[in-house]
Design a protein around this motif. Structure first.
Motif, PDB file in Angstrom:
ATOM      1  N   UNK A 297       8.111   0.771   5.427  1.00 27.29           N
ATOM      2  CA  UNK A 297       7.598   0.190   4.228  1.00 27.29           C
ATOM      3  C   UNK A 297       6.390  -1.130   4.724  1.00 27.29           C
ATOM      4  N   UNK A 298       5.362  -1.434   3.999  1.00 25.37           N
ATOM      5  CA  UNK A 298       4.510  -2.029   4.583  1.00 25.37           C
ATOM      6  C   UNK A 298       4.510  -3.080   3.350  1.00 25.37           C
ATOM      7  N   UNK A 299       4.785  -4.500   3.399  1.00 26.72           N
ATOM      8  CA  UNK A 299       4.276  -5.129   1.937  1.00 26.72           C
ATOM      9  C   UNK A 299       3.110  -6.023   2.128  1.00 26.72           C
ATOM     10  N   UNK A 300       2.482  -5.835   1.075  1.00 28.94           N
ATOM     11  CA  UNK A 300       1.198  -5.685   0.626  1.00 28.94           C
ATOM     12  C   UNK A 300       0.850  -6.520  -0.859  1.00 28.94           C
ATOM     13  N   UNK A 301      -0.707  -6.566  -1.578  1.00 19.61           N
ATOM     14  CA  UNK A 301      -0.408  -7.553  -2.437  1.00 19.61           C
ATOM     15  C   UNK A 301      -0.250  -6.084  -4.103  1.00 19.61           C
ATOM     16  N   UNK A 302      -0.223  -6.348  -5.061  1.00 17.13           N
ATOM     17  CA  UNK A 302      -0.004  -5.410  -5.974  1.00 17.13           C
ATOM     18  C   UNK A 302      -0.395  -4.806  -5.840  1.00 17.13           C
ATOM     19  N   UNK A 303      -0.978  -3.036  -5.724  1.00 19.43           N
ATOM     20  CA  UNK A 303       0.230  -2.545  -6.860  1.00 19.43           C
ATOM     21  C   UNK A 303       1.180  -1.933  -5.365  1.00 19.43           C
ATOM     22  N   UNK A 329       2.382  -7.502   5.328  1.00 22.86           N
ATOM     23  CA  UNK A 329       1.285  -7.751   5.144  1.00 22.86           C
ATOM     24  C   UNK A 329       0.807  -9.134   4.531  1.00 22.86           C
ATOM     25  N   UNK A 330       1.577  -9.731   3.940  1.00 27.54           N
ATOM     26  CA  UNK A 330       1.451 -10.985   2.886  1.00 27.54           C
ATOM     27  C   UNK A 330       1.382 -11.848   3.883  1.00 27.54           C
TER      28      UNK A 330
END
Ligand code: EPZ
Length: 429
Positions: A297-303, A329-330
């Motif tokens: 899982x990579x957290x990124x801005x939406x979407x 990454x946020x």
């Protein structure tokens, strides 16, 4: 201080209603400052942050009536545009008062929010955007003083930063631009559903915003805005947290009001991990019977996958079969929950903005401490799946963002209760 005690092992069954989105409600409440008219906002969640925002607006001179999940706000007698450090420290989202106060009154003084437990949280992009609209900004003794003596003027603004788009920065600049002279184009805008919700409210007030929900916003400034009626979208992060609650405990549950289209990245990862999620006429059905599989899982801005779901996903991956990598990454420093999950027997190694998680057969209940809102939720989720009892202390963060979480989880069959922590001299093992 309250703590939450969970006895793990129960499957979750039944249905639960998802509340209104905190991160929509807060900027929308702030946006009522843009008009003298009266606004009615429905589906407001009953949360500490919403109370803090109401308190802040009242302190500025707003008139507020709360009735159930509906709030009526009228800002025709605003007497000040100064926001003290104590309030900003209590709730960082108070920074979204900056844009509306500046646009309507031409001056605002607000404490710089500084960093917080999830990492450094600069507001340079908010200030850059407002400067592009013609504001003069100076910093004095930890306060931001922003002025626009001749009124704001539309401009072309690139609002992306080194870590992507900014949610509250976009909210601030978009709100300010609604009352600026001429057209503003914001490129690199945040496209989170909460920004689209705010834009829908502003348009209902008479603003002219197109492109909300995309990276380019076009805002034609208007002379004045009026009051409006609006219903807040369901909270996608609360819904995602309950998806994981069912995934981690096993069981079969309906999340009433949850919107598939706001959760596609979360659903994608959960389905890959072996969780069944289906659209239902009034929400989402979630079911997990089989073993959980490790997924990256990579957290990124939406979407992309939301950073506000990263900690909860890590709890889930702690008991999945195999090895997963969870990166953020946020907020590359948002990993305080790792240490607490280790106390529960998880096998996690963090390196910079990513953690490697080797799934274990079982977590064990332990005394753990919550560091922020989403980490608190992650520890409760871990407790639902752990052997024995988990005590999560410092849970005041939870009340900022999850409406009646222990009641909702109990209604689904979890063994969870809240107790008031009295100093007992008992030490952490
Ligand atoms: C919003 O915070 C949310 N808060 C956060 O939710 C959420 O984690 C975050 O967006 C990201 O999705 C509210 O909506 C009230 P950002 P915000 O500006 O807007 C960097 C929760 O648990 N950045 O989108 O403050 C920043 O450091 C909370 O509900 C700059 O560099 O976050 C971060 O790395 C916690 N300069 C990234 O951008 C700036 O001027 C995204 O932050 C602004 C931000």
């Amino acid at each position: 201080m309250d703590k939450i005690i969970i006895s793990g092992g129960n499957r979750l069954k039944g249905s639960v209603k998802i509340s209104g989105a905190k991160n929509s409600a807060l900027p929308i409440m702030a946006a009522t400052l843009l008009t003298r008219g009266s606004s009615v906002i429905k589906n407001i969640p009953n949360l500490k942050d919403v109370t803090t925002m109401s308190y802040l607006l009242v302190a500025l001179g707003a008139n507020i009536i709360i009735s159930g999940d509906e709030i009526t706000i009228k800002c025709d007698k605003i007497k000040r545009s100064f926001i003290h450090h104590d309030l900003v420290r209590k709730m960082r989202a108070s920074v979204c008062l900056l844009g509306p106060l500046l646009a309507r009154f031409g001056k605002v003084e607000i404490s710089h929010p500084g960093g917080c437990v999830i990492g450094p949280r600069p507001i340079d992009l908010h200030l850059k955007g407002l400067e592009k609209l013609g504001a003069q900004i100076e910093m004095k003794h930890g306060y931001i003083i922003a002025k626009s003596e001749d009124g704001l003027r539309g401009n072309e603004i690139y609002l992306g930063g080194p870590l992507g788009s900014t949610v509250l920065g976009t909210a601030n600049v978009m709100m300010a631009a609604t009352l600026a002279r001429g057209e503003t184009i914001i490129e690199g805008a945040a496209c989170e559903p909460e920004i689209a919700d705010l834009a829908a409210f502003l348009n209902a007030m008479g603003a002219k915003i197109i492109g909300a929900g995309t990276h380019i916003l076009r805002i034609e400034g208007v002379e004045e805005l009026g009051g409006a009626e609006h219903t807040i979208i369901p909270d996608r992060i609360e819904a995602g947290t309950y998806l994981i609650a069912v995934a981690i405990s096993g069981g079969d549950t309906l999340l009433k009001g949850a919107r598939h289209e706001h959760l596609t990245a979360v659903i994608d990862r959960l389905e890959e991990a072996g969780v069944k999620i289906e659209r239902a006429p009034d929400g989402l059905k979630v079911k997990r019977k089989n073993e959980l599989k490790a997924v990256n899982v990579i957290a990124l801005p939406y979407p992309g996958f939301p950073t506000d779901m990263q900690a909860q996903m890590m709890s889930l991956m702690s008991i999945a079969k195999g090895t997963s990598i969870v990166a953020d990454m946020v907020y590359p420093d948002r990993f305080i929950h790792v240490g607490e999950l280790l106390r529960m027997g998880a096998n996690i190694v963090r390196q910079g903005p990513r953690a490697t998680i080797i799934g274990v057969e079982k977590l064990g209940g332990a005394q753990v401490t919550a560091s922020d809102l989403r980490a608190s939720a992650a520890l409760i989720l871990a407790g639902l799946a752990a052997d024995g009892e988990t005590e999560v202390s410092r849970v005041y963060h939870l009340d900022r963002g999850y409406e009646k979480i222990e009641e909702k989880l109990s209604s689904l069959g979890a063994k969870i209760k809240r107790v008031t922590d009295k100093p007992s001299g008992k030490k952490k093992k």
